[in-house]
Design an enzyme around this catalytic site. Structure first.
Site, PDB file in Angstrom:
ATOM      1  N   LYS A 196       0.859  -1.184   0.000  1.00 35.15           N
ATOM      2  CA  LYS A 196       0.000   0.000   0.000  1.00 35.15           C
ATOM      3  C   LYS A 196       0.894   1.232   0.000  1.00 35.15           C
ATOM      4  CE  LYS A 196      -3.563   2.422   2.568  1.00 35.15           C
ATOM      5  NZ  LYS A 196      -4.580   2.339   3.614  1.00 35.15           N
ATOM      6  N   LYS A 249      -2.175  -1.449  -3.957  1.00 35.20           N
ATOM      7  CA  LYS A 249      -3.038  -0.280  -3.910  1.00 35.20           C
ATOM      8  C   LYS A 249      -2.209   0.992  -3.976  1.00 35.20           C
ATOM      9  CE  LYS A 249      -5.982   1.978  -0.623  1.00 35.20           C
ATOM     10  NZ  LYS A 249      -6.291   2.098   0.748  1.00 35.20           N
TER      11      LYS A 249
HETATM   12  C1  PBG Z   1      -7.593   3.172   5.473  1.00 29.94           C
HETATM   13  C2  PBG Z   1      -7.812   3.128   4.008  1.00 29.94           C
HETATM   14  C3  PBG Z   1      -7.600   4.125   3.036  1.00 29.94           C
HETATM   15  C4  PBG Z   1      -8.098   3.617   1.826  1.00 29.94           C
HETATM   16  C5  PBG Z   1      -8.537   2.334   2.086  1.00 29.94           C
HETATM   17  N1  PBG Z   1      -8.331   2.042   3.421  1.00 29.94           N
HETATM   18  C6  PBG Z   1      -7.106   5.521   3.138  1.00 29.94           C
HETATM   19  C7  PBG Z   1      -5.753   5.853   3.535  1.00 29.94           C
HETATM   20  O1  PBG Z   1      -4.854   5.033   3.705  1.00 29.94           O
HETATM   21  O2  PBG Z   1      -5.580   7.057   3.729  1.00 29.94           O
HETATM   22  C8  PBG Z   1      -8.150   4.354   0.515  1.00 29.94           C
HETATM   23  C9  PBG Z   1      -9.171   3.879  -0.468  1.00 29.94           C
HETATM   24  C10 PBG Z   1      -9.424   4.808  -1.606  1.00 29.94           C
HETATM   25  O3  PBG Z   1      -8.769   5.860  -1.775  1.00 29.94           O
HETATM   26  O4  PBG Z   1     -10.339   4.490  -2.385  1.00 29.94           O
HETATM   27  N2  PBG Z   1      -6.307   3.153   5.924  1.00 29.94           N
END
Ligand code: PBG
Length: 326
Positions: A196, A249
């Site tokens: 991520k 992601k």
């Molecule tokens: C929580 C989380 C996030 C997303 C999914 N789970 C946001 C972040 O890390 O700030 C983002 C999903 C999206 O942008 O569609 N940690």
């Protein structure tokens, strides 16, 4: 290898039937997961301004979306909670009558066949908006693990089919796996947000989930967009700690990562087409600058072609309709 004029690539592109015959990547609704945002109240369906077509809904409305997901043959839904109140620790993340826990119970009792995945993180529940325990302006790793494990167990007790930790703390898959096993949930799969990235494409999500960090950013725990080998270390670590599905992601800017993870691990791979990727294409489509339907299908097929087995997308329902039409 033959060359022109023996080889003519256009022969197999001449008609729709020929193109269909040699198509290498097939999408199906069963590979799509639809992210949904649940908030308190009744009859609430509040559109997210930066994500056309996406709303925060109360649980009763969420059940309607769940029904649609089931009817469309989607793989399932991925739930995010937006609690009434937040605190320093993020206690709403694991409270038995928390927003997500209640929503999962309702969804699973009304629609037992719907696959419900829950996002496990603290950032939607902490007043500071970070994904862990904050001390002196930094996020502490090890003390956060226990809290994430509690959240995952509470989701499992509510009936979640899969838990998906998205925090990027080290060792959280291990901590969650142990806690689930101790509580008798040894058959509950973990889909980890393994690679991520600290991405600017999460902006609209943070509006939707009200989870923008109050200070600083997430670069001390999410990954540097410049790194590829590091993604493999993260993915292998999660697999060794017990992840059943690994996620990359965002999706389109990171298709090289999706491809490498699939090739090198052979593990089930999910790719998350995130809020900012969605918002950018939707905004261009609204202006008539892009054909929204076509960019949607092209984005999704690209993720699958790169190696993603599971596609997480705010377009899941629309894409399923397109796929059913053929
Ligand atoms: C929580 C989380 C996030 C997303 C999914 N789970 C946001 C972040 O890390 O700030 C983002 C999903 C999206 O942008 O569609 N940690």
């Amino acid at each position: 290898m033959t060359a022109f004029p023996e080889f003519r690539g256009r022969r197999l592109r001449r008609t729709p039937a020929l193109r269909r015959l040699v198509r290498e990547t097939q999408l199906s609704p069963s590979r799509l997961l639809l992210p949904l945002f649940v908030c308190p109240g009744e009859g609430v369906r509040e559109p997210v301004p930066s994500m056309p077509g996406v709303s925060r809904t109360s649980t009763d409305e969420l059940v309607r979306d769940g029904e649609r997901a089931l009817e469309s043959g989607l793989g399932g839904v991925l739930l995010f909670g937006i609690p009434d109140s937040k605190d320093d620790e993020g206690t709403g993340a694991w409270s038995e009558d928390g927003i997500v826990q209640g929503a999962v119970r309702e969804l699973k009792s009304r629609l037992p066949e719907l696959l419900v995945v829950t996002d496990v993180c603290l950032c939607e529940y902490t007043s500071h908006g970070h994904c862990g325990v904050v001390q002196e302006g930094g996020v502490l790793n090890d003390p956060t693990l226990e809290l994430l494990a509690r959240a995952a167990v509470s989701h499992a007790r509510a009936g979640a089919d899969v838990v998906a930790p998205s925090d990027m703390m080290d060792g959280r898959v291990w901590a969650i796996r142990q806690a689930l096993d101790d509580e008798g949930f040894d058959e509950l799969p973990i889909m980890s947000y393994a690679a991520k990235y600290a991405s600017a494409f999460y902006g609209p999500f943070r509006d939707a989930a009200d989870s923008t960090p109050a200070f600083g950013d997430r670069r001390a725990y999410q990954m540097d967009p410049a790194n590829q080998d590091e993604a493999m270390r993260e993915v292998w670590a999660d697999i060794e700690e017990g992840a059943d599905i690994v996620m990359v992601k965002p999706a389109l800017p990171y298709l090289d990562i999706v491809h490498r993870v699939k090739e090198e691990t052979g593990w089930p791979v999910a790719a998350y087409h995130v809020s900012g990727e969605y918002a950018a294409l939707m905004a261009a489509a609204e202006r008539g600058w892009l054909d929204g339907d076509r960019v949607m299908m092209e984005a999704l097929v690209s993720m699958a072609r790169a190696g993603a087995d599971i596609l997480i997308t705010y377009w899941a329902l629309e894409a399923a309709v397109r796929l059913q039409r053929g």
